[in-house]
Design an enzyme around this catalytic site. Structure first.
Site, PDB file in Angstrom:
ATOM      1  N   ASP A 204       0.831  -1.201   0.000  1.00 23.10           N
ATOM      2  CA  ASP A 204       0.000   0.000   0.000  1.00 23.10           C
ATOM      3  C   ASP A 204       0.875   1.264   0.000  1.00 23.10           C
ATOM      4  OD1 ASP A 204      -2.501   1.177   0.029  1.00 23.10           O
ATOM      5  OD2 ASP A 204      -2.687   1.168   2.216  1.00 23.10           O
TER       6      ASP A 204
ATOM      7  N   HIS B 126      -7.419  10.323   4.700  1.00 24.11           N
ATOM      8  CA  HIS B 126      -6.653   9.385   5.525  1.00 24.11           C
ATOM      9  C   HIS B 126      -6.657   9.911   6.955  1.00 24.11           C
ATOM     10  CE1 HIS B 126      -4.279   7.868   1.851  1.00 24.11           C
ATOM     11  NE2 HIS B 126      -4.933   6.839   2.330  1.00 24.11           N
TER      12      HIS B 126
ATOM     13  N   HIS C 242      -9.900   4.805  -0.525  1.00 22.25           N
ATOM     14  CA  HIS C 242      -9.063   4.791   0.681  1.00 22.25           C
ATOM     15  C   HIS C 242      -9.774   5.589   1.778  1.00 22.25           C
ATOM     16  CE1 HIS C 242      -5.053   3.321  -0.987  1.00 22.25           C
ATOM     17  NE2 HIS C 242      -5.915   3.221  -1.984  1.00 22.25           N
ATOM     18  N   GLY C 243      -9.291   5.430   3.023  1.00 24.33           N
ATOM     19  CA  GLY C 243      -9.902   6.194   4.115  1.00 24.33           C
ATOM     20  C   GLY C 243     -11.286   5.698   4.450  1.00 24.33           C
TER      21      GLY C 243
ATOM     22  N   SER D 254     -12.200   4.034   7.024  1.00 24.62           N
ATOM     23  CA  SER D 254     -12.497   4.251   8.443  1.00 24.62           C
ATOM     24  C   SER D 254     -13.253   5.561   8.599  1.00 24.62           C
ATOM     25  CB  SER D 254     -11.192   4.341   9.255  1.00 24.62           C
ATOM     26  OG  SER D 254     -10.550   3.097   9.301  1.00 24.62           O
TER      27      SER D 254
HETATM   28 ZN   LIG Z   1      -4.702   4.807   1.689  1.00 23.49          ZN
END
Ligand SMILES: [Zn+2]
Length: 293
Positions: free
Chosen positions: A79, A178, A206-207, A209
């Site tokens: 990643d 992020h 991405h991100g 969460s």
């Molecule tokens: Zn990421």
């Protein structure tokens, strides 16, 4: 079992579902993720700083062993590689995919990085994820950040970027960050649909969460084929470690870490895939995969 990254993501994109991907800094985390996966497909992410860390090759080998022995179809991905050194190292360690993250470079330098990464990766049959658009925040820390409006993926750039860089998968910036969301997150679905209309390549978010289940499922329905999770997993791991100390010995500590990760990962699988069968709600067919590599 280890499965082909690209086949997994292409199928997800075609069937409007997504695979959950989790950052693993150690075997305890990977064990927690696979416990939560309960046979469902998953991507184990190896953070780029970890592969250059002393013993990084051993961690990659350990994650690969975990993947091989898992009941779940698993792909291993490096990643957020910012340079070719970590991409080379990861390819040598047998990952199935790498992310060549040129999001902080100029447009042309980003394209060049992806092309160079592909030339290394292609020889090993390794897939390459690129980033078009820039996320605010840092993938290694859990700082509060707001969305970088200037970094959002421009749908008008998608066709040319894909044609020139030829990535296997494209990470997009559509209101995700992020780290920890400072404001209430808002995924720009219109932008995502516009991006998805311009490329058939699987798209990565991405991100993950901090995004609500309804936002995640809407994004999956609009073309996201992989959702990356790190921040909440890492926070749970660190909190479990702190709570287990000072009384716990190493094995009890590892059990606590694995259990904490499994709890968070289970919630993320439910958020991305729906709670009961592990299938995306719009899907009815069984998920079956044959091992590759
Ligand atoms: Zn990421």
């Amino acid at each position: 079992v280890i499965v082909d990254f690209l086949a997994l993501l292409r199928r997800c994109r075609a069937e409007r579902r997504a695979v959950a991907a989790f950052s693993c800094y150690d075997v305890e985390t990977a064990a927690g993720v696979l416990r939560a996966a309960a046979g469902r497909p998953v991507v184990l992410l190896m953070p780029a700083p970890a592969i250059l860390h002393p013993g990084g090759d051993l961690l990659a080998a350990a994650l690969r062993a975990v993947a091989e022995q898992a009941a779940s179809p698993v792909s291993l991905q490096l990643d957020h590689a910012h340079g070719l050194e970590e991409i080379r190292a990861a390819c040598d360690c047998g990952v199935g995919a790498v992310m060549a993250d040129g999001s902080h470079l100029s447009r042309d330098a980003n394209v060049e990085l992806v092309i160079a990464a592909r030339s290394i990766a292609a020889r090993r049959g390794v897939a390459v994820e690129a980033a078009l658009g820039r996320l605010a925040g840092d993938e290694e820390t859990a700082l509060e950040v707001g969305v970088d409006a200037d970094g959002l993926t421009d749908p008008a750039e998608v066709r040319r970027f894909v044609a020139e860089a030829q990535p296997d998968c494209v990470a997009v910036a559509i209101g995700n960050v992020h780290g920890v969301y400072r404001d209430r997150p808002r995924v720009d679905l219109a932008r995502l649909r516009s991006i998805a209309a311009r490329t058939e390549r699987p798209l990565a978010l991405h991100g993950g969460s901090g995004l609500q289940a309804c936002a995640l499922r809407a994004a999956v329905g609009a073309g996201i084929a992989k959702v990356n999770f790190n921040t909440e997993l890492r926070q749970a791991y660190v909190a479990a470690t702190r709570d287990a100390l000072p009384a716990a010995g190493p094995l009890a500590l590892h059990r606590a870490q694995t259990a904490a990760v499994a709890t968070v990962a289970a919630a993320k699988f439910a958020a991305v895939l729906g709670p009961s069968t592990g299938l995306h709600p719009v899907e009815a067919g069984p998920l079956t995969w044959t091992a590759s590599v």
